[in-house]
Design a protein around this motif. Structure first.
Motif, mmCIF file in Angstrom:
data_model
loop_
_atom_site.group_PDB
_atom_site.id
_atom_site.type_symbol
_atom_site.label_atom_id
_atom_site.label_comp_id
_atom_site.label_asym_id
_atom_site.label_seq_id
_atom_site.Cartn_x
_atom_site.Cartn_y
_atom_site.Cartn_z
ATOM 1 N N LEU A 29 12.047 -13.502 16.221
ATOM 2 C CA LEU A 29 11.315 -14.064 15.086
ATOM 3 C C LEU A 29 11.735 -15.514 14.843
ATOM 4 O O LEU A 29 10.883 -16.387 14.622
ATOM 5 N N GLN A 32 10.176 -17.922 17.200
ATOM 6 C CA GLN A 32 8.756 -18.163 16.974
ATOM 7 C C GLN A 32 8.561 -19.451 16.176
ATOM 8 O O GLN A 32 7.579 -20.173 16.356
ATOM 9 N N TRP A 33 9.510 -19.745 15.281
ATOM 10 C CA TRP A 33 9.392 -20.911 14.403
ATOM 11 C C TRP A 33 10.282 -22.074 14.813
ATOM 12 O O TRP A 33 9.964 -23.229 14.532
ATOM 13 N N GLN A 106 5.715 -7.195 18.470
ATOM 14 C CA GLN A 106 5.261 -5.860 18.068
ATOM 15 C C GLN A 106 6.097 -4.701 18.612
ATOM 16 O O GLN A 106 6.509 -3.823 17.836
ATOM 17 N N VAL A 253 7.716 -5.690 7.975
ATOM 18 C CA VAL A 253 7.318 -7.085 7.774
ATOM 19 C C VAL A 253 6.840 -7.700 9.089
ATOM 20 O O VAL A 253 5.822 -8.397 9.137
ATOM 21 N N LEU A 254 7.577 -7.439 10.168
ATOM 22 C CA LEU A 254 7.182 -7.977 11.473
ATOM 23 C C LEU A 254 5.823 -7.441 11.912
ATOM 24 O O LEU A 254 4.985 -8.189 12.433
ATOM 25 N N GLY A 256 3.464 -6.448 9.945
ATOM 26 C CA GLY A 256 2.468 -7.107 9.089
ATOM 27 C C GLY A 256 2.169 -8.533 9.549
ATOM 28 O O GLY A 256 1.008 -8.955 9.616
ATOM 29 N N LEU A 257 3.227 -9.279 9.887
ATOM 30 C CA LEU A 257 3.044 -10.644 10.374
ATOM 31 C C LEU A 257 2.275 -10.670 11.693
ATOM 32 O O LEU A 257 1.427 -11.546 11.906
ATOM 33 N N ALA A 258 2.571 -9.691 12.563
ATOM 34 C CA ALA A 258 1.861 -9.612 13.844
ATOM 35 C C ALA A 258 0.385 -9.290 13.619
ATOM 36 O O ALA A 258 -0.506 -9.846 14.290
ATOM 37 N N MET A 260 -1.413 -10.098 11.102
ATOM 38 C CA MET A 260 -2.083 -11.287 10.547
ATOM 39 C C MET A 260 -2.123 -12.442 11.548
ATOM 40 O O MET A 260 -2.652 -13.511 11.253
ATOM 41 N N LEU A 262 0.431 -14.177 12.591
ATOM 42 C CA LEU A 262 1.405 -15.226 12.281
ATOM 43 C C LEU A 262 2.550 -15.259 13.280
ATOM 44 O O LEU A 262 3.249 -16.272 13.392
ATOM 45 N N VAL A 263 2.799 -14.131 13.974
ATOM 46 C CA VAL A 263 3.774 -14.075 15.052
ATOM 47 C C VAL A 263 3.140 -13.324 16.215
ATOM 48 O O VAL A 263 2.185 -12.562 16.040
#
Length: 264
Positions: A29, A32-33, A106, A253-254, A256-258, A260, A262-263
């Motif tokens: 994670l 990714q940023w 994921q 959370v991961l 959910g981010l995947a 959307m 975002l990751v």
């Protein structure tokens, strides 16, 4: 040049490597940023965490190696050796099969969630056993196998897999199970890191900002030392349930981010 990303990655590696919450998921994670790092970079900062645990258990390690005449020491060291050899042999088999670790969020997120559920169930089952600190042969074998399972499925957590394998198969005492799991992990992770680093050097792939890498290594060592010291005190009077809940939340959370986008 700023080195704050290296400082942050060192903190993440140091805190998460030996806590049962998966360093892979957190580093994946972060990268990714902050941008992906080389294999050499990841190997070296992991070595910082291993060094910290080696320092924590230094007296115990020296006592085991110099106490061969003590039957109890000899038995414990033999079990550590067998667990390590099982991991080494199975690890080579996995390498021969060409297994590649997933590089997307994921599957790691699902491993975090399922591992959290598993930890809650395993803690409950272990709690029904008589408190036992002895390391049985089946525990040594299971810990060796568990290390490979954790390596095959990133997000599982090496420490979580090995500690609970020990607890479920006879070493129900959390402190004893954790000590054995960490002591087996020391030579295993040194060997794995050395092997990967040797491959990188052999392929001419080492081209690093050594100052940045040095910052991350030092920070990883210091934070790992602090976090493992804290963990060893925490488990004296607490269950691992808090880590299981954290895994469920972080994995969710991961996912959910995947979902959307975002990751990835």
């Amino acid at each position: 040049m700023t080195y704050w990303p290296d400082l942050l990655l060192g903190v993440i590696e140091g805190v998460t490597e030996f806590l049962p919450i998966s360093s892979t998921g957190h580093l994946l994670l972060a990268e990714q940023w902050l941008g992906a790092r080389s294999d050499t970079y990841n190997i070296v900062i992991q070595a910082g965490a291993i060094l910290a645990v080696t320092l924590i258990y230094w007296k115990r390690i020296v006592g085991l190696l110099t106490g061969w005449n003590d039957p109890e020491n000899r038995d414990y060291l033999l079990k550590l050796t067998v667990a390590f050899l099982i991991t080494a042999v199975l690890g080579l088999v996995v390498k021969r099969l060409g297994f590649e670790l997933p590089t997307t969020v994921q599957p790691v997120a699902w491993a975090l969630v399922l591992g959290g559920v598993w930890m809650i169930v395993a803690e409950w089952l272990a709690g029904k056993q008589e408190d036992r600190a002895v390391i049985l042969w089946r525990v040594a074998i299971a810990v060796g196998v568990a290390q490979i399972i954790a390596g095959i499925f990133p997000g599982t957590s090496r420490s979580g897999a090995t500690i609970f394998a020990a607890m479920l198969l006879g070493t129900s005492n959390r402190a004893a199970a954790t000590e054995f799991a960490f002591l087996v992990g020391i030579p295993t992770m040194y060997a794995a890191s050395g092997y990967e680093l040797f491959k990188q050097i052999g392929s001419g792939g080492v081209n690093e900002d050594w100052t940045a890498l040095g910052v991350a290594f030092v920070v990883s060592t210091v934070t790992a030392f602090i976090s493992v010291k804290w963990l060893l005190g925490f488990i004296q009077s607490h269950r691992f349930t808090a880590f299981a809940i954290y895994r469920l939340v972080f994995g969710g959370v991961l996912l959910g981010l995947a979902a959307m986008g975002l990751v990835v």
